[in-house]
Design a protein around this motif. Structure first.
Motif, PDB file in Angstrom:
ATOM      1  N   GLY A   1       0.760  -1.240   0.000  1.00  0.00           N
ATOM      2  CA  GLY A   1       0.000   0.000   0.000  1.00  0.00           C
ATOM      3  C   GLY A   1       0.790   1.289   0.000  1.00  0.00           C
ATOM      4  O   GLY A   1       0.222   2.362   0.196  1.00  0.00           O
ATOM      5  N   ALA A   2       2.090   1.197  -0.240  1.00  0.00           N
ATOM      6  CA  ALA A   2       2.918   2.403  -0.239  1.00  0.00           C
ATOM      7  C   ALA A   2       3.883   2.388  -1.430  1.00  0.00           C
ATOM      8  O   ALA A   2       4.329   1.317  -1.862  1.00  0.00           O
ATOM      9  CB  ALA A   2       3.717   2.497   1.060  1.00  0.00           C
ATOM     10  N   PRO A   3       4.219   3.573  -1.967  1.00  0.00           N
ATOM     11  CA  PRO A   3       5.193   3.627  -3.057  1.00  0.00           C
ATOM     12  C   PRO A   3       6.581   3.224  -2.560  1.00  0.00           C
ATOM     13  O   PRO A   3       6.914   3.421  -1.390  1.00  0.00           O
ATOM     14  CB  PRO A   3       5.163   5.087  -3.497  1.00  0.00           C
ATOM     15  CG  PRO A   3       4.618   5.841  -2.349  1.00  0.00           C
ATOM     16  CD  PRO A   3       3.727   4.892  -1.590  1.00  0.00           C
ATOM     17  N   VAL A   4       7.378   2.653  -3.465  1.00  0.00           N
ATOM     18  CA  VAL A   4       8.703   2.156  -3.100  1.00  0.00           C
ATOM     19  C   VAL A   4       9.775   3.017  -3.767  1.00  0.00           C
ATOM     20  O   VAL A   4       9.937   3.007  -4.987  1.00  0.00           O
ATOM     21  CB  VAL A   4       8.878   0.684  -3.527  1.00  0.00           C
ATOM     22  CG1 VAL A   4      10.269   0.181  -3.165  1.00  0.00           C
ATOM     23  CG2 VAL A   4       7.811  -0.184  -2.894  1.00  0.00           C
ATOM     24  N   ALA A   5      10.504   3.775  -2.965  1.00  0.00           N
ATOM     25  CA  ALA A   5      11.621   4.566  -3.461  1.00  0.00           C
ATOM     26  C   ALA A   5      12.840   3.670  -3.606  1.00  0.00           C
ATOM     27  O   ALA A   5      13.038   2.734  -2.831  1.00  0.00           O
ATOM     28  CB  ALA A   5      11.936   5.700  -2.488  1.00  0.00           C
ATOM     29  N   GLY A   6      13.649   3.927  -4.619  1.00  0.00           N
ATOM     30  CA  GLY A   6      14.906   3.198  -4.781  1.00  0.00           C
ATOM     31  C   GLY A   6      14.780   1.796  -5.336  1.00  0.00           C
ATOM     32  O   GLY A   6      15.742   1.039  -5.303  1.00  0.00           O
ATOM     33  N   ALA A   7      13.614   1.433  -5.860  1.00  0.00           N
ATOM     34  CA  ALA A   7      13.457   0.116  -6.488  1.00  0.00           C
ATOM     35  C   ALA A   7      14.114   0.150  -7.867  1.00  0.00           C
ATOM     36  O   ALA A   7      14.128   1.179  -8.537  1.00  0.00           O
ATOM     37  CB  ALA A   7      11.981  -0.241  -6.626  1.00  0.00           C
ATOM     38  N   TYR A   8      14.648  -0.966  -8.297  1.00  0.00           N
ATOM     39  CA  TYR A   8      15.206  -1.088  -9.640  1.00  0.00           C
ATOM     40  C   TYR A   8      14.115  -1.606 -10.561  1.00  0.00           C
ATOM     41  O   TYR A   8      13.490  -2.622 -10.265  1.00  0.00           O
ATOM     42  CB  TYR A   8      16.400  -2.051  -9.653  1.00  0.00           C
ATOM     43  CG  TYR A   8      17.587  -1.493  -8.929  1.00  0.00           C
ATOM     44  CD1 TYR A   8      18.517  -0.707  -9.605  1.00  0.00           C
ATOM     45  CD2 TYR A   8      17.778  -1.729  -7.574  1.00  0.00           C
ATOM     46  CE1 TYR A   8      19.612  -0.168  -8.943  1.00  0.00           C
ATOM     47  CE2 TYR A   8      18.865  -1.202  -6.903  1.00  0.00           C
ATOM     48  CZ  TYR A   8      19.777  -0.418  -7.590  1.00  0.00           C
ATOM     49  OH  TYR A   8      20.845   0.117  -6.927  1.00  0.00           O
ATOM     50  N   VAL A   9      13.884  -0.901 -11.669  1.00  0.00           N
ATOM     51  CA  VAL A   9      12.874  -1.311 -12.637  1.00  0.00           C
ATOM     52  C   VAL A   9      13.575  -1.562 -13.961  1.00  0.00           C
ATOM     53  O   VAL A   9      14.266  -0.684 -14.487  1.00  0.00           O
ATOM     54  CB  VAL A   9      11.775  -0.245 -12.818  1.00  0.00           C
ATOM     55  CG1 VAL A   9      10.715  -0.734 -13.805  1.00  0.00           C
ATOM     56  CG2 VAL A   9      11.137   0.106 -11.479  1.00  0.00           C
ATOM     57  N   ARG A  10      13.417  -2.771 -14.473  1.00  0.00           N
ATOM     58  CA  ARG A  10      14.015  -3.143 -15.761  1.00  0.00           C
ATOM     59  C   ARG A  10      12.951  -3.173 -16.832  1.00  0.00           C
ATOM     60  O   ARG A  10      11.823  -3.616 -16.588  1.00  0.00           O
ATOM     61  CB  ARG A  10      14.668  -4.510 -15.687  1.00  0.00           C
ATOM     62  CG  ARG A  10      15.972  -4.494 -14.982  1.00  0.00           C
ATOM     63  CD  ARG A  10      16.690  -5.800 -15.143  1.00  0.00           C
ATOM     64  NE  ARG A  10      18.033  -5.662 -14.590  1.00  0.00           N
ATOM     65  CZ  ARG A  10      18.920  -6.610 -14.571  1.00  0.00           C
ATOM     66  NH1 ARG A  10      18.626  -7.801 -15.068  1.00  0.00           N
ATOM     67  NH2 ARG A  10      20.111  -6.398 -14.060  1.00  0.00           N
ATOM     68  N   LEU A  11      13.328  -2.762 -18.025  1.00  0.00           N
ATOM     69  CA  LEU A  11      12.471  -2.828 -19.195  1.00  0.00           C
ATOM     70  C   LEU A  11      13.013  -3.920 -20.098  1.00  0.00           C
ATOM     71  O   LEU A  11      14.175  -3.881 -20.512  1.00  0.00           O
ATOM     72  CB  LEU A  11      12.480  -1.477 -19.926  1.00  0.00           C
ATOM     73  CG  LEU A  11      11.581  -1.362 -21.146  1.00  0.00           C
ATOM     74  CD1 LEU A  11      10.108  -1.431 -20.746  1.00  0.00           C
ATOM     75  CD2 LEU A  11      11.874  -0.070 -21.896  1.00  0.00           C
ATOM     76  N   LEU A  12      12.171  -4.937 -20.364  1.00  0.00           N
ATOM     77  CA  LEU A  12      12.560  -6.067 -21.197  1.00  0.00           C
ATOM     78  C   LEU A  12      11.675  -6.086 -22.436  1.00  0.00           C
ATOM     79  O   LEU A  12      10.467  -5.822 -22.349  1.00  0.00           O
ATOM     80  CB  LEU A  12      12.396  -7.376 -20.430  1.00  0.00           C
ATOM     81  CG  LEU A  12      13.098  -7.452 -19.072  1.00  0.00           C
ATOM     82  CD1 LEU A  12      12.651  -8.678 -18.309  1.00  0.00           C
ATOM     83  CD2 LEU A  12      14.598  -7.450 -19.249  1.00  0.00           C
ATOM     84  N   ASP A  13      12.259  -6.435 -23.577  1.00  0.00           N
ATOM     85  CA  ASP A  13      11.470  -6.489 -24.814  1.00  0.00           C
ATOM     86  C   ASP A  13      10.650  -7.774 -24.879  1.00  0.00           C
ATOM     87  O   ASP A  13      10.638  -8.570 -23.941  1.00  0.00           O
ATOM     88  CB  ASP A  13      12.356  -6.292 -26.045  1.00  0.00           C
ATOM     89  CG  ASP A  13      13.282  -7.460 -26.342  1.00  0.00           C
ATOM     90  OD1 ASP A  13      13.124  -8.560 -25.754  1.00  0.00           O
ATOM     91  OD2 ASP A  13      14.172  -7.289 -27.190  1.00  0.00           O
ATOM     92  N   GLY A  14       9.967  -7.992 -26.001  1.00  0.00           N
ATOM     93  CA  GLY A  14       9.093  -9.142 -26.165  1.00  0.00           C
ATOM     94  C   GLY A  14       9.780 -10.488 -26.084  1.00  0.00           C
ATOM     95  O   GLY A  14       9.134 -11.520 -25.893  1.00  0.00           O
TER      96      GLY A  14
END
Length: 98
Positions: free
Chosen positions: A30-43
């Protein structure tokens, strides 16, 4: 050193009629997460880019239209979301599992 742009903020000056923007936030319990790593992966699950979420848990990628997978990782857990991005603003939320 990561060359990722500062996350969050307005899209002033971005032509959403020609750009494909994937943005959103990472949440856990229920809370936003600062400092998380988000990866973008293709199809094909190939790594394309990675950013760190802002203090408000926000992230943003500029990509081509198509299917993309977002993977988030933080000390609180990990999460994944698939999005079919179109030209313009594509907003989503990634929720972390414990």
């Amino acid at each position: 050193m990561c060359g990722a742009p500062k996350q969050g903020g307005a899209l002033a000056g971005i032509d959403l009629s020609t750009q494909t923007v994937i943005q959103g936030s990472v949440w856990h319990e229920g809370a936003p997460v600062a400092g998380a790593y988000v990866r973008l992966l293709d199809g094909t699950d190939e790594f394309t880019a990675e950013v760190v979420t802002s203090p408000e848990g926000e992230f943003r990628f500029f990509a081509a239209p198509g299917e993309w997978k977002l993977r988030a990782l933080a000390p609180g857990g990990k999460g994944q979301r698939v999005i079919e991005a179109e030209v313009g603003l594509n907003e989503t939320t990634v929720v972390l599992d414990a």
